[in-house]
Design an enzyme around this catalytic site. Structure first.
Site, PDB file in Angstrom:
ATOM      1  N   ASP A  11       0.800  -1.188  -0.028  1.00 41.65           N
ATOM      2  CA  ASP A  11       0.099   0.096  -0.063  1.00 41.65           C
ATOM      3  C   ASP A  11       1.046   1.099  -0.014  1.00 41.65           C
ATOM      4  O   ASP A  11       2.193   1.107   0.173  1.00 41.65           O
ATOM      5  CB  ASP A  11      -0.812  -0.035   1.206  1.00 41.65           C
ATOM      6  CG  ASP A  11      -1.607   1.253   1.552  1.00 41.65           C
ATOM      7  OD1 ASP A  11      -2.523   1.710   0.627  1.00 41.65           O
ATOM      8  OD2 ASP A  11      -1.465   1.859   2.437  1.00 41.65           O
ATOM      9  N   ASP A  13      -0.039   5.120   1.019  1.00 31.82           N
ATOM     10  CA  ASP A  13      -0.344   6.174   1.962  1.00 31.82           C
ATOM     11  C   ASP A  13      -0.386   5.455   3.307  1.00 31.82           C
ATOM     12  O   ASP A  13      -1.085   4.800   3.694  1.00 31.82           O
ATOM     13  CB  ASP A  13      -1.799   6.807   1.856  1.00 31.82           C
ATOM     14  CG  ASP A  13      -1.784   7.787   0.567  1.00 31.82           C
ATOM     15  OD1 ASP A  13      -0.829   8.458   0.246  1.00 31.82           O
ATOM     16  OD2 ASP A  13      -2.902   8.027   0.088  1.00 31.82           O
ATOM     17  N   ASP A 216      -1.764  -0.607   5.934  1.00 34.63           N
ATOM     18  CA  ASP A 216      -1.972  -0.027   7.425  1.00 34.63           C
ATOM     19  C   ASP A 216      -3.132   0.468   7.723  1.00 34.63           C
ATOM     20  O   ASP A 216      -3.785   0.890   8.818  1.00 34.63           O
ATOM     21  CB  ASP A 216      -1.442   1.500   7.230  1.00 34.63           C
ATOM     22  CG  ASP A 216      -2.020   2.432   6.546  1.00 34.63           C
ATOM     23  OD1 ASP A 216      -2.315   2.009   5.384  1.00 34.63           O
ATOM     24  OD2 ASP A 216      -2.155   3.794   7.045  1.00 34.63           O
TER      25      ASP A 216
END
Ligand SMILES: [Mg+2]
Length: 271
Positions: A11, A13, A216
């Protein structure tokens, strides 16, 4: 981890990129090591193609990537040797499409009755997108270049359930992001994209490989469940992905520093 073939899915961001800005400085040591090992780094993100292209350029990478929450998998021409049975051509890429064309997603929104209508990126001027996202002008323009999914401003509480039901009837689904909700095809997700990329590489290498996935937040869960080594990077602002596996690697810091630290442990064979 024993030496051998490995694919790293990540991922962006809050994971490879630090929260709130676009820096990846903290990840540089591990980035260099995986490059030395020849482990392809596959970005798997809710961002658009222009956003990923810009980042890859800054990082000096040319790798396959997955955009708009699993809507499309883009393989650059240097991966022409991979066998991709369902890929189409788009500019200089081969693309495996899991989502629906953006115009169909937009048509669904435009046909909504007044009492369910929401405001998506396609209804906003570039300046409005800029204000709603807090992105500088150039990045807002890239975020607006949609191909598969539409972010929209959250509707009032009561209307969301009705909107979700209507989306379901049309074979669409609504995912909650940070600031926006996202309308997309129900058949697309990050995990499905990961499995397709893995299959293509394994067929070419003619051997099985290990897969690492780093994320996250909750929309990373399908990706984390699809890999051999799931890595959760802590997110100080949001709810972490609740993953029901006991082999999860937990990064000790948020963002690029955590990404680096966890991946170094994996490279060292500690986990
Ligand atoms: Mg994230």
């Amino acid at each position: 981890m024993s030496p051998g073939r490995c694919l790293v899915f990540t991922d962006l961001d809050g994971t490879l990129l630090d929260h709130g800005d676009y820096t990846f400085q903290g990840a540089l040591p591990a980035l260099e090591r995986i490059q030395q090992e020849g482990w392809p780094l596959i970005m798997v993100t809710s961002k658009t193609r222009p956003e990923v292209e810009e980042l890859q350029e800054r990082m000096g990478l040319v790798q396959p990537f997955v955009v708009e929450n699993g809507g499309g998998i883009f393989f650059p021409s240097k991966y022409g040797h991979l066998d991709l049975p369902h890929a189409g051509a788009r500019e200089h890429y081969r693309v495996v499409t899991l989502g629906r064309p953006y115009r169909e997603i937009r048509a669904f929104l435009q046909d909504l009755p007044e009492d369910l209508s929401v405001r998506g990126f396609g209804d906003m001027s570039p300046r409005e997108v800029q204000e709603a996202t807090g992105l500088p002008e150039r990045r807002a323009r890239m975020a607006r270049a949609r191909e598969f999914t539409e972010p929209f401003l959250p509707p009032d509480g009561g209307r969301l359930e009705a909107l979700k039901a209507r989306a379901r009837e049309a074979g669409l689904t609504i995912a909650q992001g940070g600031r926006f909700f996202h309308l997309m095809d129900e058949g697309q997700d990050k995990g499905r994209a990961v499995r397709i990329v893995r299959k293509a590489f394994e067929a070419y290498w003619n051997e099985s490989c290990r897969t690492v996935g780093l994320g996250d937040s909750r929309n990373d869960l399908p990706m984390l469940q699809a890999v051999d080594v799931p890595v959760v990077v802590p997110n100080p602002d949001g709810s972490p992905p609740e993953i029901s596996r006991d082999d999860v690697v937990r990064a000790r810091k948020p963002g690029s520093a955590g990404w680096n630290e966890a991946l170094q442990r994996i490279l060292d064979g500690i986990v």
